[in-house]
Design an enzyme around this catalytic site. Structure first.
Site, short mmCIF file in Angstrom:
data_model
loop_
_atom_site.label_atom_id
_atom_site.label_comp_id
_atom_site.label_asym_id
_atom_site.label_seq_id
_atom_site.Cartn_x
_atom_site.Cartn_y
_atom_site.Cartn_z
CD GLU A 40 11.42 29.89 -26.35
OE1 GLU A 40 10.87 29.68 -25.56
OE2 GLU A 40 10.18 30.50 -27.39
CG ASP A 44 15.88 26.32 -23.40
OD1 ASP A 44 16.09 26.49 -22.27
OD2 ASP A 44 16.02 24.58 -23.18
CG ASP A 107 9.64 32.94 -24.59
OD1 ASP A 107 10.19 32.08 -23.78
OD2 ASP A 107 8.93 32.81 -24.89
CD GLU A 110 15.34 30.33 -23.08
OE1 GLU A 110 15.53 29.59 -22.09
OE2 GLU A 110 14.43 30.24 -24.29
#
Length: 216
Positions: A40, A44, A107, A110
């Protein structure tokens, strides 16, 4: 890999060379210590970069509107909606009692981006993000908070907002800026961010919301 993880590859239109990355991206910490959190973190950054690249290539907006649009596209709210759209819940590996929240759903999206990046390259991620995350209808011009507040003062025939740097804090490599947005009427709002411009935008947003709530 089981049938479900093969199905998620079909949905993403991407076949993993390293299947363990896909499994990790779908695994919540309630199930295993080797979970999606590190992926994650990578996803991101990749998501923000790819969205920035797309917006630069497909729009002519200035920095303010670009930042607002990017913020919306990479937000947990939007990623949660993407997760719902592809029905990601049925592929997430959790402990039996773990409830899949909006945050978890976002999450995992990502983490999947991070997994694809580590398994392939940035261009593949760019194509995946363009296909699944970027809604072209969201690319309409968006006014940033400072612009909206300025227009509000024009309508009220009052002086333009003033922005005063109130304080800086933190170490030199990680400074935080506190800015006050002040109107002629004396109404004001303060906000803190990692850049002076961001703190001004945040303060303007807070004050604009206060003003519009008063009218409502």
């Amino acid at each position: 890999m089981n049938k479900k993880t093969m199905m998620i590859e079909e949905i993403l239109d991407y076949n993993f060379e390293n299947k363990s990355l896909l499994k990790q991206a779908l695994t919540h910490r309630s199930k295993h210590t080797k979970n999606y959190e590190r992926l994650e973190f990578v996803g991101d950054t990749v998501l923000s970069l790819c969205v920035s690249q797309y917006l630069y290539a497909h729009t002519n907006y200035k920095e303010g509107p670009l930042s607002v649009i990017r913020s919306d596209l990479v937000s947990k709210t939007n990623l949660n909606e993407v997760g719902l759209k592809i029905q990601i819940d049925q592929y997430i590996i959790t402990a039996k009692k773990q409830v899949i929240s909006e945050s978890i759903r976002a999450d995992v999206i990502e983490a999947l981006i991070g997994a694809v990046f580590l398994d392939s390259n940035l261009e593949t991620c760019y194509q995946l993000i363009q296909q699944h995350i970027i809604d072209t209808s969201s690319l309409k011009p968006i006014k940033d908070s400072k612009t909206m507040l300025q227009e509000w003062t024009h309508q009220k025939k009052t002086a333009l907002p003033k922005y005063n740097l109130v304080n800086t804090s933190g170490p030199a490599h990680d400074l935080k800026y506190e800015t006050e947005c002040l109107l002629e009427s004396g109404q004001s709002a303060r906000a803190t961010a990692k850049t002076k411009q961001s703190s001004e935008q945040k303060a303007a947003k807070i004050l604009y919301q206060q003003l519009t709530e008063e009218i409502a």
